[in-house]
Motif scaffolding. Structure first.
Motif, PDB file in Angstrom:
ATOM      1  N   GLN A 164       0.841  -1.193   0.000  1.00 37.23           N
ATOM      2  CA  GLN A 164       0.000   0.000   0.000  1.00 37.23           C
ATOM      3  C   GLN A 164       0.878   1.245   0.000  1.00 37.23           C
ATOM      4  OE1 GLN A 164      -3.299  -0.102  -0.297  1.00 37.23           O
ATOM      5  NE2 GLN A 164      -3.310  -2.359  -0.229  1.00 37.23           N
ATOM      6  N   GLY A 165       0.358   2.351  -0.552  1.00 35.70           N
ATOM      7  CA  GLY A 165       1.084   3.608  -0.551  1.00 35.70           C
ATOM      8  C   GLY A 165       1.040   4.287  -1.910  1.00 35.70           C
ATOM      9  N   PRO A 166       1.432   5.545  -1.984  1.00 34.62           N
ATOM     10  CA  PRO A 166       1.355   6.280  -3.250  1.00 34.62           C
ATOM     11  C   PRO A 166       2.219   5.683  -4.351  1.00 34.62           C
ATOM     12  CG  PRO A 166       2.548   7.555  -1.573  1.00 34.62           C
ATOM     13  CD  PRO A 166       1.902   6.412  -0.875  1.00 34.62           C
ATOM     14  N   GLN A 167       3.380   5.142  -3.976  1.00 35.21           N
ATOM     15  CA  GLN A 167       4.231   4.513  -5.002  1.00 35.21           C
ATOM     16  C   GLN A 167       3.530   3.288  -5.596  1.00 35.21           C
ATOM     17  OE1 GLN A 167       5.385   5.009  -1.826  1.00 35.21           O
ATOM     18  NE2 GLN A 167       6.822   6.719  -2.070  1.00 35.21           N
ATOM     19  N   ILE A 168       2.859   2.519  -4.772  1.00 32.02           N
ATOM     20  CA  ILE A 168       2.157   1.332  -5.252  1.00 32.02           C
ATOM     21  C   ILE A 168       0.964   1.727  -6.108  1.00 32.02           C
ATOM     22  CG2 ILE A 168       0.996  -0.798  -4.581  1.00 32.02           C
ATOM     23  CD1 ILE A 168       4.043  -0.660  -4.013  1.00 32.02           C
ATOM     24  N   ASP A 169       0.280   2.791  -5.735  1.00 28.59           N
ATOM     25  CA  ASP A 169      -0.818   3.296  -6.572  1.00 28.59           C
ATOM     26  C   ASP A 169      -0.291   3.633  -7.964  1.00 28.59           C
ATOM     27  OD1 ASP A 169      -2.560   3.032  -4.442  1.00 28.59           O
ATOM     28  OD2 ASP A 169      -2.432   5.153  -3.859  1.00 28.59           O
ATOM     29  N   PHE A 170       0.863   4.282  -8.012  1.00 27.17           N
ATOM     30  CA  PHE A 170       1.461   4.618  -9.309  1.00 27.17           C
ATOM     31  C   PHE A 170       1.806   3.353 -10.092  1.00 27.17           C
ATOM     32  CE2 PHE A 170       5.477   4.955 -11.653  1.00 27.17           C
ATOM     33  CZ  PHE A 170       5.113   5.865 -12.634  1.00 27.17           C
ATOM     34  N   LEU A 171       2.386   2.367  -9.421  1.00 26.10           N
ATOM     35  CA  LEU A 171       2.784   1.139 -10.100  1.00 26.10           C
ATOM     36  C   LEU A 171       1.570   0.369 -10.616  1.00 26.10           C
ATOM     37  CD1 LEU A 171       5.591   0.125  -7.609  1.00 26.10           C
ATOM     38  CD2 LEU A 171       5.942   0.723 -10.010  1.00 26.10           C
ATOM     39  N   ARG A 172       0.471   0.410  -9.877  1.00 28.40           N
ATOM     40  CA  ARG A 172      -0.764  -0.214 -10.363  1.00 28.40           C
ATOM     41  C   ARG A 172      -1.274   0.515 -11.611  1.00 28.40           C
ATOM     42  NH1 ARG A 172      -2.307  -0.384  -4.564  1.00 28.40           N
ATOM     43  NH2 ARG A 172      -2.112  -2.542  -3.845  1.00 28.40           N
ATOM     44  N   ASP A 173      -1.278   1.831 -11.544  1.00 27.32           N
ATOM     45  CA  ASP A 173      -1.751   2.619 -12.692  1.00 27.32           C
ATOM     46  C   ASP A 173      -0.851   2.406 -13.905  1.00 27.32           C
ATOM     47  OD1 ASP A 173      -3.818   3.602 -11.165  1.00 27.32           O
ATOM     48  OD2 ASP A 173      -2.831   5.507 -10.711  1.00 27.32           O
ATOM     49  N   LEU A 174       0.460   2.303 -13.653  1.00 25.50           N
ATOM     50  CA  LEU A 174       1.400   2.081 -14.751  1.00 25.50           C
ATOM     51  C   LEU A 174       1.128   0.744 -15.425  1.00 25.50           C
ATOM     52  CD1 LEU A 174       3.935   2.950 -16.333  1.00 25.50           C
ATOM     53  CD2 LEU A 174       5.304   1.810 -14.571  1.00 25.50           C
ATOM     54  N   ALA A 175       0.853  -0.284 -14.638  1.00 28.05           N
ATOM     55  CA  ALA A 175       0.542  -1.588 -15.220  1.00 28.05           C
ATOM     56  C   ALA A 175      -0.690  -1.515 -16.117  1.00 28.05           C
ATOM     57  CB  ALA A 175       0.334  -2.621 -14.105  1.00 28.05           C
ATOM     58  N   GLY A 176      -1.724  -0.806 -15.661  1.00 30.34           N
ATOM     59  CA  GLY A 176      -2.924  -0.660 -16.478  1.00 30.34           C
ATOM     60  C   GLY A 176      -2.684   0.153 -17.733  1.00 30.34           C
ATOM     61  N   TYR A 177      -1.844   1.163 -17.629  1.00 28.75           N
ATOM     62  CA  TYR A 177      -1.558   2.044 -18.769  1.00 28.75           C
ATOM     63  C   TYR A 177      -0.892   1.298 -19.927  1.00 28.75           C
ATOM     64  CZ  TYR A 177       1.168   5.516 -21.414  1.00 28.75           C
ATOM     65  OH  TYR A 177       1.737   6.258 -22.410  1.00 28.75           O
ATOM     66  N   ILE A 178      -0.135   0.258 -19.608  1.00 23.42           N
ATOM     67  CA  ILE A 178       0.586  -0.488 -20.643  1.00 23.42           C
ATOM     68  C   ILE A 178      -0.365  -0.959 -21.732  1.00 23.42           C
ATOM     69  CG2 ILE A 178       1.906  -2.587 -21.117  1.00 23.42           C
ATOM     70  CD1 ILE A 178       2.990  -2.352 -18.206  1.00 23.42           C
ATOM     71  N   MET A 179      -1.462  -1.595 -21.339  1.00 22.75           N
ATOM     72  CA  MET A 179      -2.383  -2.132 -22.333  1.00 22.75           C
ATOM     73  C   MET A 179      -3.445  -1.123 -22.746  1.00 22.75           C
ATOM     74  SD  MET A 179      -1.223  -5.009 -23.211  1.00 22.75           S
ATOM     75  CE  MET A 179      -2.608  -5.487 -24.251  1.00 22.75           C
ATOM     76  N   ASP A 180      -3.653  -0.074 -21.939  1.00 17.21           N
ATOM     77  CA  ASP A 180      -4.589   0.986 -22.357  1.00 17.21           C
ATOM     78  C   ASP A 180      -4.143   1.619 -23.670  1.00 17.21           C
ATOM     79  OD1 ASP A 180      -6.146   0.559 -20.165  1.00 17.21           O
ATOM     80  OD2 ASP A 180      -5.412   2.281 -19.024  1.00 17.21           O
ATOM     81  N   ARG A 181      -2.825   1.613 -23.926  1.00 17.00           N
ATOM     82  CA  ARG A 181      -2.297   2.239 -25.151  1.00 17.00           C
ATOM     83  C   ARG A 181      -2.777   1.553 -26.416  1.00 17.00           C
ATOM     84  NH1 ARG A 181       3.789   1.830 -25.252  1.00 17.00           N
ATOM     85  NH2 ARG A 181       3.365  -0.234 -24.391  1.00 17.00           N
ATOM     86  N   VAL A 182      -3.216   0.298 -26.318  1.00 20.40           N
ATOM     87  CA  VAL A 182      -3.542  -0.455 -27.533  1.00 20.40           C
ATOM     88  C   VAL A 182      -5.027  -0.783 -27.620  1.00 20.40           C
ATOM     89  CG1 VAL A 182      -1.250  -1.445 -27.613  1.00 20.40           C
ATOM     90  CG2 VAL A 182      -3.049  -2.710 -26.449  1.00 20.40           C
ATOM     91  N   GLU A 183      -5.820  -0.248 -26.700  1.00 21.87           N
ATOM     92  CA  GLU A 183      -7.255  -0.518 -26.737  1.00 21.87           C
ATOM     93  C   GLU A 183      -7.960   0.447 -27.701  1.00 21.87           C
ATOM     94  OE1 GLU A 183      -8.704  -3.080 -25.461  1.00 21.87           O
ATOM     95  OE2 GLU A 183      -6.823  -3.771 -24.593  1.00 21.87           O
TER      96      GLU A 183
END
Length: 291
Positions: free
Chosen positions: A272-291
């Motif tokens: 938990q924490g702001p860094q983990i929030d960023f890492l979760r969002d980054l993981a989602g962003y990877i495939m958002d680029r190709v949707e």
């Protein structure tokens, strides 16, 4: 997420402007090294290192020199991959490849210089020597014949018309692309003295987003825009390179990438924490680029 990514990226860019300014470096070599280093890019590898180190208690100022070394390694690999003896690519990140701009000989030496300077930067980080040594050793394994360099050899064997199997393609990408992304995460955690059970979760996160990044890049080679991906669309297909869309199709490639994103999210669920929030969002962003 993009604002936070830009913040980390700008911090790295500021550091890069001070790199390679040593007057003892021949000017033509320094210019060729800076040409590719300062050509842009997502800076994902150093950012991952910074964020994980910060999560485990290290300041960014302590970690920046080590993280910068990761980008120099990545940049050297691109310079060498573009050479006529390898992929023979004339364009990288929307500008002439290093060997087109500076000639083959200087491009080879620029790559050599970036790789060597990378370890000088990592070993200069103002952190406990045991953690620096352990993290640098991890990176050397990921960047060398067991990882990125070995993956390039496997890639060459899968190009030129050979029909690749899915397990061969996954092995190649795990070595060529995934190893350095995984190790960038691991290095940050190691520098932060993460416990072994936490390091295992960090490792799994890195493995999963490494594969997702490669799947997304393969998809973008089919459906992307040249000005955004920095090279002609369809260049991998034209060269006969083994890619996920060529092997399993676009929709199955998207499903595979999304599955890896979900696995990455499960790996960091206990954190938990702001860094983990960023890492979760980054993981989602990877495939958002190709949707």
């Amino acid at each position: 997420m993009k604002q936070t990514l830009d913040l980390y990226r700008r911090e790295m860019e500021d550091f890069f402007t001070s790199c390679l300014q040593d007057e003892s470096i021949p000017p033509s070599l320094a210019q060729a090294m800076r040409y590719s280093l300062m050509a842009g890019g997502k800076r994902i590898r150093p950012v991952l290192c910074l964020v994980w180190a910060e999560y485990f208690g290290r300041s960014r100022a302590e970690t920046v020199p080590f993280a910068a070394g990761l980008e120099l390694i990545h940049t050297y690999s691109l310079v060498h991959d573009d050479l006529p003896a390898m992929d023979d690519d004339a364009v990288r990140r929307g500008q002439p490849s290093n060997h087109v701009q500076h000639g083959e000989a200087l491009a080879i030496l620029a790559g050599d210089g970036l790789l060597t300077e990378a370890f000088a930067l990592m070993l200069s980080a103002p952190l406990p020597s045991d953690q620096v040594r352990r993290a640098a050793l991890d990176i050397s394994h990921a960047a060398g014949p067991r990882g990125m360099v070995g993956g390039q050899v496997v890639d060459m064997g899968l190009s030129g018309g050979k029909e690749a199997e899915l397990d061969e393609l996954q092995t190649m990408h795990a070595m060529k692309t995934g190893a350095m992304i995984r190790s960038s995460c691991r290095a940050g955690a190691i520098l932060g003295q993460a416990e072994d059970r936490d390091l295992d979760r960090v490792t799994r996160y890195g493995e999963c987003i490494g594969l997702a990044f490669q799947v997304a890049d393969d998809i973008l080679d089919v459906v992307g825009e040249a000005e955004k991906i920095g090279k002609p669309v369809g260049s991998d297909l034209a060269m006969g390179k083994a890619t996920y869309p060529a092997l399993i199709g676009l929709e199955e490639s998207r499903r595979l990438g999304q599955a890896m994103v979900q696995e990455a999210l499960r790996a960091v669920q206990p954190f938990q924490g702001p860094q983990i929030d960023f890492l979760r969002d980054l993981a989602g962003y990877i495939m958002d680029r190709v949707e």
